[in-house]
Design a protein around this motif. Sequence first.
Motif, PDB file in Angstrom:
ATOM      1  N   THR A 227       0.817  -1.413  -0.011  1.00 16.73           N
ATOM      2  CA  THR A 227       0.103  -0.041  -0.001  1.00 16.73           C
ATOM      3  C   THR A 227       1.003   1.206   0.041  1.00 16.73           C
ATOM      4  OG1 THR A 227      -0.156   0.018   2.384  1.00 16.73           O
ATOM      5  CG2 THR A 227      -1.897  -1.204   1.334  1.00 16.73           C
ATOM      6  N   THR A 349       2.190  -0.438  -5.701  1.00 15.97           N
ATOM      7  CA  THR A 349       0.928   0.027  -5.248  1.00 15.97           C
ATOM      8  C   THR A 349      -0.247  -0.286  -6.328  1.00 15.97           C
ATOM      9  OG1 THR A 349       0.874   2.150  -5.963  1.00 15.97           O
ATOM     10  CG2 THR A 349       1.773   1.687  -3.937  1.00 15.97           C
ATOM     11  N   ASP A 350      -1.639  -0.428  -5.877  1.00 17.51           N
ATOM     12  CA  ASP A 350      -2.461  -0.841  -6.883  1.00 17.51           C
ATOM     13  C   ASP A 350      -2.395   0.231  -7.888  1.00 17.51           C
ATOM     14  OD1 ASP A 350      -3.722  -2.651  -5.172  1.00 17.51           O
ATOM     15  OD2 ASP A 350      -5.028  -1.535  -4.363  1.00 17.51           O
ATOM     16  N   ASP A 373       0.872  -8.822   2.553  1.00 20.06           N
ATOM     17  CA  ASP A 373      -0.297  -8.791   3.830  1.00 20.06           C
ATOM     18  C   ASP A 373       0.321  -9.762   5.103  1.00 20.06           C
ATOM     19  OD1 ASP A 373      -1.882  -7.634   2.013  1.00 20.06           O
ATOM     20  OD2 ASP A 373      -2.985  -9.212   1.426  1.00 20.06           O
TER      21      ASP A 373
END
Length: 380
Positions: A227, A349-350, A373
Motif C-alpha cells: 500500500t 501499489t495498486d 499482507d
Amino acid sequence: MSFESLGLSHNIISSVKQLGYLKPFPIQEQAIPFILSGKDLMGIAQTGSGKTACFVMPILEKLQVEVVKRDRNIEILVLVPTRELAIQIDEVFRVFTTNLKREIKTMAVYGGVSINPQMKGMLGVEILTATPGRLLDLINSKALSISHIQHLVIDEADKMFQLGFEDELKQLLALMPKKKQTTLFSATLNDKIEEINQLLGIKPVVIEVASEEANIDHIDQIAYHVTAESKGPFLRYLIKENKMTQVLVFVSSTRTADKLVDKLLKNKIRAISIHGQKSQGSRRDHLDYFKKGDVQVLVATDLIGRGIHIDGLPVVINFELPRSPLDYVHRIGRTGRAHDVGTAITLLTDEDLHHFSVIQKKMGKTVTVKSTDEVNLHGY
C-alpha cells in the motif's frame, strides 16, 4: 566514437564524465553535430535512449559563449506534454551547467501549482521548459515573451497531439519568430508528426535510432504488492531483514529522494541521495561513500542513476516505477553486470500494477508479484 569527436567543448565533456558516461548514445552520435550546426532536426528515439542530453549538450554549448541577458525574453524553449517531463528535463539542464564558462539560468513551468512563483522567477531565464497551457498563462500575464526564441525543442512530439495540445501549439507558434532552429523528438514517426512539421513549416533532418536491448538474464526480478502507506516501512523491512549492505534505490523525483533518505536515517539505516539538485562535488562524494561501503543505501533519480557503474552491485530496488519500460531496464541493469547474478526488487501499489504489466510485456519477461499482507511491519 567519443564525446570529444562530436564537437563539444571541455566544459560540457567534464560534466559528461562526472556523470559516468563513457561514450555517446547512438542518437547523440548522430544528432548532436546537426544541432550544433543549426539545422532543424527530427529524432525518432524511445524514452531512455539518451535523447534529452542529446539536445541539452549542444544548446548549452552555444549559450555558454553568449552575453548574459537579464530580461524576460526567452531564447531557448523546450515544450513538453507533462509536468513530470518538464521537471526531468530542467534537472538535466542543471546538471550539465556545472562546469560552464558562465551561469545559465534554467526553469521549468507547468500547471497544477501556483503561477505566482513562476512569474516572479522568470527574470533572466534563458532556457525554459514548459507545458503548453501554463506557458500560455504566463505569456498572457506578461511574465515573459517568446518573440525572440532562437531554438525551439518539442519533446515527445507525438504525445503533444495525442493529448490534445494542437490548439495551444498553434497559439504558441504564432507568437514565435519564423526564423529559428527547431528540434523535435518522438517515439514514432507517424502522420501526426508530419502534421507538426507542416505546422512548423520545416523540413528537418530525420534520424531514427532503434532501441537497444539490454541483457537482463542474470538478474533475479521480484515485485512486492504494497500500500502507499506501507511502502516506506516495507523498504526498511527489506533492508534490515535481508541485512543489505549495498543497495541502490530508484525514485522518480529529487524531493522523494531526499525525503526517503531522511526516513532511512531516522530508522538507523545509513543512506544518502544523489540527484541533479546536488552539486557536482556532492554527487561525486556521495557516490564514493557508497562504493566504499560507508553507507548502505544510495537513493538516486534516473538522470544520475544511469551514469552509475558499480562492480558487483548486489541489489537494485525500484521504490517508484519509471515512466518508460526502457528506463526500467536501465535501472535494473545496474546490477547483474559482467555475468554476475543480481537482484532487482520493485515495490508496487495498486496504481502501479497496470504500468508494471506494460513494462513486463515490453521486457518480454514475467515478474512474480508477491503479497506483503502477512509481513509484520511493526517497528519499521
